[in-house]
Motif scaffolding. Structure first.
Motif, mmCIF file in Angstrom:
data_model
loop_
_atom_site.group_PDB
_atom_site.id
_atom_site.type_symbol
_atom_site.label_atom_id
_atom_site.label_comp_id
_atom_site.label_asym_id
_atom_site.label_seq_id
_atom_site.Cartn_x
_atom_site.Cartn_y
_atom_site.Cartn_z
ATOM 1 N N CYS A 1 0.857 -1.248 0.371
ATOM 2 C CA CYS A 1 0.237 0.280 -0.134
ATOM 3 C C CYS A 1 0.947 0.985 -0.223
ATOM 4 O O CYS A 1 1.516 1.861 0.595
ATOM 5 C CB CYS A 1 -0.776 -0.080 1.257
ATOM 6 S SG CYS A 1 -2.076 -1.608 1.273
ATOM 7 N N ILE A 2 0.793 1.945 -0.711
ATOM 8 C CA ILE A 2 1.675 3.308 -1.081
ATOM 9 C C ILE A 2 0.070 4.038 -1.146
ATOM 10 O O ILE A 2 -0.324 4.446 -1.837
ATOM 11 C CB ILE A 2 2.988 2.955 -1.746
ATOM 12 C CG1 ILE A 2 2.395 3.793 -3.374
ATOM 13 C CG2 ILE A 2 3.416 1.912 -2.496
ATOM 14 C CD1 ILE A 2 2.647 2.760 -4.512
ATOM 15 N N ASN B 1 4.892 8.274 -0.898
ATOM 16 C CA ASN B 1 5.926 8.247 0.974
ATOM 17 C C ASN B 1 7.252 7.790 0.656
ATOM 18 O O ASN B 1 7.546 6.059 0.363
ATOM 19 C CB ASN B 1 4.778 7.823 1.340
ATOM 20 C CG ASN B 1 5.198 8.022 2.694
ATOM 21 O OD1 ASN B 1 5.608 9.114 3.441
ATOM 22 N ND2 ASN B 1 4.604 6.912 3.551
ATOM 23 N N ASP C 1 7.482 4.385 2.370
ATOM 24 C CA ASP C 1 6.458 3.331 1.822
ATOM 25 C C ASP C 1 7.322 2.808 -0.074
ATOM 26 O O ASP C 1 7.566 1.628 0.028
ATOM 27 C CB ASP C 1 5.410 3.896 0.456
ATOM 28 C CG ASP C 1 4.577 3.814 1.811
ATOM 29 O OD1 ASP C 1 4.458 3.870 3.167
ATOM 30 O OD2 ASP C 1 3.228 4.937 1.012
ATOM 31 N N MET D 1 -4.856 4.854 -2.641
ATOM 32 C CA MET D 1 -5.936 5.510 -2.836
ATOM 33 C C MET D 1 -5.292 6.962 -2.424
ATOM 34 O O MET D 1 -4.873 7.304 -1.822
ATOM 35 C CB MET D 1 -6.747 4.912 -1.095
ATOM 36 C CG MET D 1 -8.023 6.393 -1.442
ATOM 37 S SD MET D 1 -8.113 6.511 0.359
ATOM 38 C CE MET D 1 -7.668 8.134 0.794
ATOM 39 N N MET E 1 2.686 -2.564 4.323
ATOM 40 C CA MET E 1 2.184 -1.304 4.437
ATOM 41 C C MET E 1 3.626 0.088 4.901
ATOM 42 O O MET E 1 4.647 -1.362 5.626
ATOM 43 C CB MET E 1 1.515 -0.393 5.557
ATOM 44 C CG MET E 1 0.263 -1.356 5.108
ATOM 45 S SD MET E 1 -1.125 -0.282 5.440
ATOM 46 C CE MET E 1 -2.508 -1.678 4.556
ATOM 47 N N GLY E 2 4.057 1.349 4.895
ATOM 48 C CA GLY E 2 5.567 1.772 5.228
ATOM 49 C C GLY E 2 5.002 1.533 7.187
ATOM 50 O O GLY E 2 3.207 1.569 7.539
ATOM 51 N N ALA F 1 4.637 4.405 8.164
ATOM 52 C CA ALA F 1 4.097 5.877 9.137
ATOM 53 C C ALA F 1 4.152 7.194 7.279
ATOM 54 O O ALA F 1 5.373 6.740 6.531
ATOM 55 C CB ALA F 1 4.797 6.666 9.628
ATOM 56 N N SER F 2 3.034 7.573 7.070
ATOM 57 C CA SER F 2 3.061 8.502 6.069
ATOM 58 C C SER F 2 3.347 10.148 5.792
ATOM 59 O O SER F 2 3.410 10.647 7.688
ATOM 60 C CB SER F 2 1.511 8.735 5.375
ATOM 61 O OG SER F 2 0.596 9.188 6.390
ATOM 62 N N GLY G 1 0.407 9.406 11.824
ATOM 63 C CA GLY G 1 -0.216 8.984 12.210
ATOM 64 C C GLY G 1 0.314 7.560 12.877
ATOM 65 O O GLY G 1 0.030 7.142 13.382
ATOM 66 N N SER G 2 1.147 6.396 11.808
ATOM 67 C CA SER G 2 1.259 5.085 11.231
ATOM 68 C C SER G 2 -0.117 4.506 12.559
ATOM 69 O O SER G 2 -0.419 3.448 12.903
ATOM 70 C CB SER G 2 2.112 5.434 13.040
ATOM 71 O OG SER G 2 3.021 5.697 12.544
ATOM 72 N N LEU G 3 -1.154 5.240 11.742
ATOM 73 C CA LEU G 3 -3.025 4.744 11.574
ATOM 74 C C LEU G 3 -2.739 3.104 11.122
ATOM 75 O O LEU G 3 -4.650 2.996 11.392
ATOM 76 C CB LEU G 3 -3.473 5.499 12.460
ATOM 77 C CG LEU G 3 -3.567 6.226 13.649
ATOM 78 C CD1 LEU G 3 -4.265 8.068 13.830
ATOM 79 C CD2 LEU G 3 -2.816 5.622 15.106
ATOM 80 N N VAL G 4 -2.570 3.600 10.020
ATOM 81 C CA VAL G 4 -3.939 3.180 9.157
ATOM 82 C C VAL G 4 -2.703 1.277 8.909
ATOM 83 O O VAL G 4 -4.055 0.862 9.042
ATOM 84 C CB VAL G 4 -2.719 3.721 7.476
ATOM 85 C CG1 VAL G 4 -4.067 2.272 6.041
ATOM 86 C CG2 VAL G 4 -3.624 5.332 6.734
HETATM 87 N N1 LIG Z 1 -3.762 6.994 0.595
HETATM 88 C C1 LIG Z 1 -3.546 5.367 1.266
HETATM 89 N N2 LIG Z 1 -3.056 4.500 -0.191
HETATM 90 C C2 LIG Z 1 -2.688 3.656 0.051
HETATM 91 N N3 LIG Z 1 -1.935 3.216 1.112
HETATM 92 C C3 LIG Z 1 -1.851 3.844 1.988
HETATM 93 C C4 LIG Z 1 -2.742 5.771 2.255
HETATM 94 N N4 LIG Z 1 -2.386 5.791 3.112
HETATM 95 C C5 LIG Z 1 -1.522 5.075 4.395
HETATM 96 N N5 LIG Z 1 -0.997 4.392 3.640
HETATM 97 C C6 LIG Z 1 -0.362 2.957 4.315
HETATM 98 O O1 LIG Z 1 -0.537 3.400 5.355
HETATM 99 C C7 LIG Z 1 0.833 4.257 5.768
HETATM 100 C C8 LIG Z 1 0.600 4.326 7.156
HETATM 101 O O2 LIG Z 1 0.020 5.515 7.021
HETATM 102 P P1 LIG Z 1 -0.221 6.856 8.284
HETATM 103 O O3 LIG Z 1 -1.585 5.718 9.210
HETATM 104 O O4 LIG Z 1 -1.437 8.044 7.797
HETATM 105 O O5 LIG Z 1 0.952 7.710 8.781
HETATM 106 C C9 LIG Z 1 1.534 4.466 5.056
HETATM 107 O O6 LIG Z 1 2.982 4.291 5.027
HETATM 108 C C10 LIG Z 1 1.087 3.487 3.790
HETATM 109 O O7 LIG Z 1 2.051 2.427 3.635
#
Ligand SMILES: Nc1ncnc2c1ncn2[C@@H]1O[C@H](COP(=O)(O)O)[C@@H](O)[C@H]1O
Ligand SMILES: Cc1cc2nc3c(=O)[nH]c(=O)nc-3n(C[C@H](O)[C@H](O)[C@H](O)COP(=O)(O)OP(=O)(O)OC[C@H]3O[C@@H](n4cnc5c(N)ncnc54)[C@H](O)[C@@H]3O)c2cc1C
Lengths: 326, 257
Positions: free
Chosen positions: B3-4, B32, B35, B59, B113-114, B116-117, B122-125
């Motif tokens: 997921c990027i 990101n 990612d 997305m 996934m990475g 965090a974005s 948030g590192s929540l996804v």
């Molecule tokens: N819009 C997105 N589309 C695809 N992957 C996502 C998206 N947002 C977040 N992710 C994945 O969730 C990880 C953590 O993101 P976050 O929770 O925003 O810090 C990212 O490193 C991506 O791998």
């Protein structure tokens, strides 16, 4: 729905983590603003002793589980407890464990999430959070959207709240409602490799002496250790120094390392890349020693000394020791 | 399935639109950075024969197809973009709903996934997607392995590291310790142009705009510049003794020694 403010209280080795004490103080502060109670959601080895958080600000404690596994294994218990409590907000430490638990609750309950924040308050019954986004270039204030369900989950950066001192009292403790750990409980530790030497907990250090690529070697870091000892602090590092193997990764500060907020941050041989900066920019006082007058850290340090760290650091250590009369 | 997310480049100047959203059109967009490490980890697993294929899921707005194309130039087989007029401004919860729904259709062994974005941070996804899909989470791996029917990660602890394991399928997230991401070769860039890329709408993943509550349960009410710090004091062109004196004076004035 209640006006209570809950918080995740992580325990390890039988004692509450620093984050639990900070969030207990934070939840008590917010609960006072909302007219509710501060409730600890305790997990990890020693969580049964959540009553002790009464002295830190909690009115009540709920034990999610006291197993040593990954925090997300407690997510179903947390969701069951939160469904009963429906607090106004839950404060969660912005640590890997805290973020995983918070994330699982967002998925399980469909509730809003904020952060990582560096300030939160309740105004007229509404949660407001403050967050530095986009690597610190903009500060945003956020709140739950109209009609968003309770609770709001707030990821809180280390040192946002200060633990209470000299508090007394015991929180009434109850177990979480029965639940199955489910598939989130399937991830488990199969091997543990503790380090041979103790590793400092940077989030608690009042003074951090951090070294980067400019420190050049593990021996170079020994000089920083001496300065840190003289100042009563701990040693930290940039990713470049950790990647080089001069210090363990636990000492890395920045986007993919620790976020720290000491009273004094001394950066030696660190250029000040944005990924490093996001981990230390809220330090109260930043001193940088760098031989490059154009290093980016010179743009945001409070005191920027252009010079060779190997010439300055040992003399600085000696002078501080002399002043302290040792 | 990696997921990027497409994010504004770290160095790009950021601007906000009138409704306090990031003006994505104004900033240079990249994959990101964290990612890219997830992509690198996935490609290493494929090269080792531990996973059969590597796909990408994102997305975002239509221009996020560029990020997917760049990922395909690094390696991997195919890509899917979920894009919909109802999605701009999506928060962690809405993003996780959409990714979980898309992953339900794809049913990969590992959704990677990475950690965090760069923009949301948030590192929540990852955890939210795992909870929504009802699969285990292996998060913050400094290495990921897939062996038979289990996945394993190495994860830093307070003073060392642990190995964690879970049965497939899993959601996993990795850190920047998995190894430096490769550059796309010219050959890779050419090959990427012929790799399949699909575009899905919200309806294609079985969700409606109503269910997503306007794509966000949170709202930004104010965006401002951080308070300006006092200007940096510089000590330059002095010998080490003078520098030490200046530092100690400064520390003393601030009651730090
Ligand atoms: N819009 C997105 N589309 C695809 N992957 C996502 C998206 N947002 C977040 N992710 C994945 O969730 C990880 C953590 O993101 P976050 O929770 O925003 O810090 C990212 O490193 C991506 O791998
Ligand atoms: C996704 C991602 C995440 C990252 N996360 C982090 C993170 O969490 N933390 C982090 O730190 N970095 C992180 N980085 C790396 C970051 O981009 C920089 O590469 C890194 O911070 C540079 O470390 P440094 O300042 O030690 O090294 P350099 O940038 O090489 O700087 C070394 C400095 O030392 C100075 N110097 C050399 N010799 C001397 C001397 N004798 N005396 C005085 N000064 C001297 C030089 O002038 C130079 O300014 C991340 C990068 C990416 C892509």
């Amino acid at each position: 729905m209640s006006n209570d403010v809950a918080f995740f209280a992580e325990f390890s080795d039988g004692a509450p983590a620093r984050s639990a004490l900070e969030l207990a103080a934070g939840a008590a502060e917010l609960a006072e603003q909302s007219g509710g109670e501060a409730i600890a959601l305790a997990y990890g080895p020693g969580a049964g002793d959540a009553g002790s958080l009464g002295a830190a600000g909690a009115s009540r404690g709920i034990v999610l589980g006291d197993g040593p596994g990954p925090a997300i294994g407690h997510a179903m218990a947390a969701a069951a407890a939160v469904r009963e409590l429906t607090p106004l907000a839950i404060l969660s430490p912005a640590t890997p464990n805290g973020r995983d638990l918070a994330a699982a609750l967002i998925g399980l309950l469909g509730v809003p999430a904020f952060g990582p924040v560096r300030a939160a308050r309740i105004e007229d019954g509404h949660l407001r959070t403050e967050q530095a986004t986009l690597q610190g270039s903009v500060v945003t204030v956020s709140e739950p959207a109209d009609g968003a369900p309770q609770p709001a989950i707030v990821l809180v950066l280390p040192s946002t709240f200060t633990p209470r001192e000299g508090g007394t009292g015991t929180a009434a403790v109850t177990p979480a409602p029965a639940s199955e750990a489910g598939s989130l409980g399937l991830a488990h530790v199969v091997e543990s490799h503790p380090a041979e030497a103790a590793v400092a907990n940077l989030e608690e250090a009042k003074v951090i002496v951090a070294g980067g690529r400019g420190v050049g070697s593990a021996e170079g870091f020994a000089q920083l250790e001496e300065l840190a000892a003289a100042l009563g602090g701990a040693v930290g590092a940039s990713r470049a120094a950790a990647d080089a193997g001069w210090v363990p990764y636990q000492l890395q500060i920045g986007q993919t390392g620790k976020v720290v907020k000491p009273a004094l941050y001394v950066a030696c041989g660190i250029s000040g890349a944005i990924q490093h900066r996001v981990g230390m920019q809220t330090a109260e006082n930043v001193l940088a020693i760098n031989k490059d007058p154009d290093a980016p850290i010179g743009e945001f340090a409070d005191l920027f000394v252009v010079g060779d760290l190997f010439a300055i650091v040992p003399k600085l250590t000696a002078e501080i020791r002399r002043r302290k009369g040792r | 399935m990696v997921c990027i997310k497409q994010v504004p480049a770290t160095t790009a100047e950021k601007r906000y639109t009138a409704d306090l959203r990031l003006d994505r059109a104004a900033a240079e967009a990249v994959i990101n950075p964290l990612d890219e490490y997830a992509i690198e980890q996935a490609l290493r697993l494929q090269e080792a024969g531990d996973v059969e294929s590597v796909g990408y899921l994102s997305m975002g707005p239509e221009q996020a197809a560029e990020a997917l194309r760049r990922a395909l130039a690094m390696g991997g087989d195919d890509a899917t973009l979920v894009t919909d007029p109802a999605l701009p401004g999506a928060d962690a919860w809405a993003t996780a709903r959409v990714l979980a729904a898309a992953l339900d259709k794809m049913a990969p062994d590992v959704a990677l996934m990475g950690m965090a974005s760069d923009d949301a941070r948030g590192s929540l996804v990852p955890g939210a997607v795992a909870a929504l899909r009802g699969v285990p989470l292996l998060s913050y791996g400094s290495e990921l392995r897939v062996e038979g029917s289990v996945a394993r990660i190495r994860r830093l602890t307070a003073d060392g590291f642990d190995i964690l394991e879970a049965p497939l399928p899993v959601v996993a997230s990795v850190t920047d310790q998995v190894g430096e991401p490769r550059y796309a070769s010219l050959k890779g860039i050419m090959a990427a142009k012929r790799k399949p890329m699909e575009t899905w709408s919200l309806a294609d993943v079985g969700l409606s705009a109503d269910e997503l509550h306007g794509a966000a349960l949170t709202r930004v009410v104010e965006a401002r510049k951080p308070e300006a710090k006092p200007p940096t004091e510089r000590v330059e062109d002095v010998n080490a003794d003078e520098a030490v004196t200046r530092i100690v004076d400064w520390l003393t004035a601030r009651k730090l020694v």
